[in-house]
Design a protein around this motif. Structure first.
Motif, mmCIF file in Angstrom:
data_model
loop_
_atom_site.group_PDB
_atom_site.id
_atom_site.type_symbol
_atom_site.label_atom_id
_atom_site.label_comp_id
_atom_site.label_asym_id
_atom_site.label_seq_id
_atom_site.Cartn_x
_atom_site.Cartn_y
_atom_site.Cartn_z
ATOM 1 N N LEU A 1 0.832 -1.203 0.000
ATOM 2 C CA LEU A 1 0.000 0.000 0.000
ATOM 3 C C LEU A 1 0.868 1.255 0.000
ATOM 4 N N LEU A 2 1.939 1.258 0.793
ATOM 5 C CA LEU A 2 2.860 2.387 0.797
ATOM 6 C C LEU A 2 3.542 2.538 -0.563
ATOM 7 N N ASP A 3 3.948 1.430 -1.151
ATOM 8 C CA ASP A 3 4.573 1.481 -2.474
ATOM 9 C C ASP A 3 3.623 2.086 -3.509
ATOM 10 N N ALA A 4 2.330 1.809 -3.366
ATOM 11 C CA ALA A 4 1.345 2.326 -4.309
ATOM 12 C C ALA A 4 1.137 3.827 -4.156
ATOM 13 N N GLY A 5 1.487 4.382 -2.983
ATOM 14 C CA GLY A 5 1.328 5.814 -2.759
ATOM 15 C C GLY A 5 0.430 6.170 -1.593
ATOM 16 N N PHE A 6 -0.287 5.180 -1.039
ATOM 17 C CA PHE A 6 -1.098 5.454 0.142
ATOM 18 C C PHE A 6 -0.171 5.806 1.300
ATOM 19 N N THR A 7 -0.569 6.765 2.115
ATOM 20 C CA THR A 7 0.324 7.195 3.197
ATOM 21 C C THR A 7 -0.167 6.762 4.569
ATOM 22 N N THR A 8 -1.442 6.463 4.709
ATOM 23 C CA THR A 8 -1.913 5.799 5.924
ATOM 24 C C THR A 8 -2.444 4.435 5.517
ATOM 25 N N ALA A 9 -2.120 3.427 6.260
ATOM 26 C CA ALA A 9 -2.535 2.067 5.916
ATOM 27 C C ALA A 9 -2.555 1.205 7.173
ATOM 28 N N THR A 10 -3.660 0.499 7.381
ATOM 29 C CA THR A 10 -3.769 -0.448 8.489
ATOM 30 C C THR A 10 -4.336 -1.757 7.971
ATOM 31 N N VAL A 11 -3.857 -2.841 8.541
ATOM 32 C CA VAL A 11 -4.353 -4.182 8.211
ATOM 33 C C VAL A 11 -4.712 -4.849 9.536
ATOM 34 N N GLN A 12 -6.001 -5.048 9.764
ATOM 35 C CA GLN A 12 -6.490 -5.579 11.035
ATOM 36 C C GLN A 12 -7.080 -6.974 10.827
ATOM 37 N N VAL A 13 -6.497 -7.965 11.482
ATOM 38 C CA VAL A 13 -7.001 -9.334 11.395
ATOM 39 C C VAL A 13 -8.360 -9.422 12.080
ATOM 40 N N THR A 14 -9.309 -10.107 11.441
ATOM 41 C CA THR A 14 -10.637 -10.269 12.037
ATOM 42 C C THR A 14 -10.883 -11.684 12.531
ATOM 43 N N HIS A 15 -10.744 -12.688 11.670
ATOM 44 C CA HIS A 15 -10.937 -14.053 12.159
ATOM 45 C C HIS A 15 -10.108 -15.036 11.335
ATOM 46 N N PRO A 16 -9.744 -16.165 11.948
ATOM 47 C CA PRO A 16 -8.865 -17.130 11.271
ATOM 48 C C PRO A 16 -9.616 -17.986 10.262
ATOM 49 N N LEU A 17 -8.901 -18.436 9.256
ATOM 50 C CA LEU A 17 -9.390 -19.402 8.276
ATOM 51 C C LEU A 17 -8.376 -20.541 8.202
ATOM 52 N N THR A 18 -8.822 -21.689 7.760
ATOM 53 C CA THR A 18 -7.951 -22.855 7.551
ATOM 54 C C THR A 18 -7.022 -23.084 8.736
ATOM 55 N N GLY A 19 -7.602 -23.124 9.927
ATOM 56 C CA GLY A 19 -6.817 -23.425 11.114
ATOM 57 C C GLY A 19 -5.816 -22.355 11.489
ATOM 58 N N GLY A 20 -6.008 -21.142 10.993
ATOM 59 C CA GLY A 20 -5.119 -20.045 11.350
ATOM 60 C C GLY A 20 -3.994 -19.803 10.376
ATOM 61 N N ALA A 21 -3.905 -20.594 9.300
ATOM 62 C CA ALA A 21 -2.871 -20.337 8.295
ATOM 63 C C ALA A 21 -3.180 -19.057 7.523
ATOM 64 N N LEU A 22 -4.457 -18.812 7.288
ATOM 65 C CA LEU A 22 -4.918 -17.589 6.647
ATOM 66 C C LEU A 22 -5.876 -16.876 7.593
ATOM 67 N N HIS A 23 -6.109 -15.600 7.338
ATOM 68 C CA HIS A 23 -7.040 -14.816 8.142
ATOM 69 C C HIS A 23 -7.838 -13.877 7.238
ATOM 70 N N SER A 24 -9.075 -13.618 7.632
ATOM 71 C CA SER A 24 -9.783 -12.485 7.064
ATOM 72 C C SER A 24 -9.235 -11.225 7.719
ATOM 73 N N ALA A 25 -9.243 -10.128 6.976
ATOM 74 C CA ALA A 25 -8.682 -8.888 7.508
ATOM 75 C C ALA A 25 -9.424 -7.690 6.946
ATOM 76 N N ILE A 26 -9.441 -6.631 7.727
ATOM 77 C CA ILE A 26 -9.942 -5.327 7.294
ATOM 78 C C ILE A 26 -8.731 -4.483 6.902
ATOM 79 N N VAL A 27 -8.760 -3.944 5.707
ATOM 80 C CA VAL A 27 -7.647 -3.146 5.191
ATOM 81 C C VAL A 27 -8.166 -1.743 4.888
ATOM 82 N N LYS A 28 -7.514 -0.751 5.489
ATOM 83 C CA LYS A 28 -7.907 0.638 5.268
ATOM 84 C C LYS A 28 -6.673 1.449 4.869
ATOM 85 N N ALA A 29 -6.847 2.354 3.927
ATOM 86 C CA ALA A 29 -5.736 3.201 3.484
ATOM 87 C C ALA A 29 -6.293 4.504 2.943
#
Length: 416
Positions: free
Chosen positions: A214-242
């Motif tokens: 996101l920073l490379d793209a030019g966004f200057t504020t960026a957060t990635v917040q994990v919401t809940h696990p998938l596939t036993g925690g190997a992957l997660h759903s996340a909220i991404v804001k920029a």
């Protein structure tokens, strides 16, 4: 190890799902052995808001981006990977008749389904576009809010997709999406197996990698917040804001590019010629400039009518020692013709935001006492004078004092 699916395979799979939803079926995006809630679909949305049943059936997301983006009346919204149109329909109700909502999808079957769903829902302020995330068929600075639901991870070129989202956003525009990310420390084999099992993920990245892209793209504020696990925690759903940097009217702040070199150095030289911008007499070569400045924190202000550069800001590391990894020295230069337009303040704000996002805790600089404009600019941005370095160097045949200024982050570097 399973191979990541191609763009064509991904489009074909979602076209099949669209046809299933259009004929009354309930599509499932889970792969072999997928968990029942691998992609939670319409379950993430509050019950009670009427939408066509086919739009709910075709929802294959991993969250509710509308709860993230906070869409306001009159805004122009773009949904990347709009699928059956659920988020477009709901967004259209939030923007009202004064707003506009675009849905972009690479599957013509999904576009046909979404168009029918929007018509049934009475959404007249929407338009569905056929295209790819990496080549959005909309002009620059056209959108207030970009949303997406579990789709960016499907891009075969995520940096290009995020750069396109940045391009179409207006200054101050925002990105609010839900997506699937990978847990830290996964082997490539385990990550790929988890993506295949989830069904709605391909080519996932970690939270830190997502933020960097996101920073490379030019966004200057960026957060990635994990919401809940998938596939036993190997992957997660996340909220991404920029957020794209805000700018004065007729100005855009974007990442500095190699093609900007001549204009960047010309503005640099123009500042040095005043005799108050620095000890240097001649601007460096582009090679030296490029080698000395950190990536992700080089921003330029551009006149949107002419494409000319109006100013730039960048930082250099103060030391190679790890203990100083969060300390940088900034430079900000505005061309003579652009002064008084708020360009310097916008550039410095963009720099502060991008360094905060990256966890940098101190920005410092040295300013001649005679450079009152720069001192006032930095003071308004939260810098303070730490001390005076008296007669620190000779410049044009006379000794000069330098005021040492710094800004400490209120968040980064404050843990104990």
């Amino acid at each position: 190890m399973p191979q990541q699916p191609s763009r064509e395979q991904i489009i074909a799979r979602y076209s099949d799902l669209a046809r299933t939803a259009a004929t009354g079926g309930r599509p499932s995006d889970g792969g072999p052995g997928a968990e029942p809630d691998a992609c939670c679909g319409a379950a993430a949305y509050p019950a009670g808001e009427p939408v066509p049943e086919a739009a709910r059936r075709a929802s294959l997301g991993c969250g509710n981006p509308l709860a993230v983006a906070e869409i306001a009346p009159g805004e122009t919204v773009l949904d990347l990977g709009s699928g059956g149109g659920l988020d477009v329909i709901l967004s259209a109700r939030r923007t009202g008749p004064a707003g506009r909502v675009y849905g972009l999808d690479a599957s013509t079957d999904m576009i046909a389904l979404a168009t029918a769903n929007a018509r049934q829902a009475g959404a007249g302020n929407v338009e569905f576009l056929h295209g790819h995330l990496e080549e959005i068929p909309l002009p620059d600075r056209h959108i207030d809010v970009v949303i997406s639901n579990c789709v960016i991870n499907l891009s075969t070129d995520k940096p290009a997709a995020l750069a396109e989202a940045f391009r179409v956003l207006r200054p101050g525009g925002r990105l609010g999406i839900t997506d699937v990310i990978a847990a830290d420390g996964l082997s490539p084999e385990r990550r790929r197996a988890a993506e295949e099992a989830t069904g709605c993920a391909a080519g996932t990245v970690t939270a830190d990698d997502y933020r960097d892209q996101l920073l490379d793209a030019g966004f200057t504020t960026a957060t990635v917040q994990v919401t809940h696990p998938l596939t036993g925690g190997a992957l997660h759903s996340a909220i991404v804001k920029a957020t794209k940097p805000a700018a004065p009217d007729g100005v855009e702040i974007r990442p500095m590019r190699a093609t900007d070199a001549a204009q960047v150095l010309a503005i640099y030289q123009e500042g040095l010629d005043t005799g108050h911008a620095g000890f240097e007499v001649t601007a460096p070569s582009w090679e030296d400039f490029d080698a000395g400045k950190l990536p992700r924190h080089r921003h330029v202000a551009v006149d949107t009518a002419t494409g000319d550069l109006l100013g730039w800001v960048a930082v250099s590391p103060v030391s190679s020692r790890r203990v100083y990894r969060g300390v940088v020295e900034n430079s900000v230069y505005v061309g003579t013709a652009a002064r008084g337009r708020g360009v310097g303040a916008a550039l410095l704000t963009a720099l502060i935001d991008s360094t905060e996002t990256a966890g940098i805790w101190t920005i410092q600089s040295g300013v001649f006492p005679e450079n009152t404009v720069s001192l006032a600019l930095h003071e308004r941005a939260g810098f303070r004078v730490v001390g005076t370095r008296e007669r620190i160097g000779r410049h044009h045949g006379r000794w000069r004092d330098v005021l040492f200024i710094e800004r400490r982050s209120p968040t980064a570097g404050t843990d104990h």
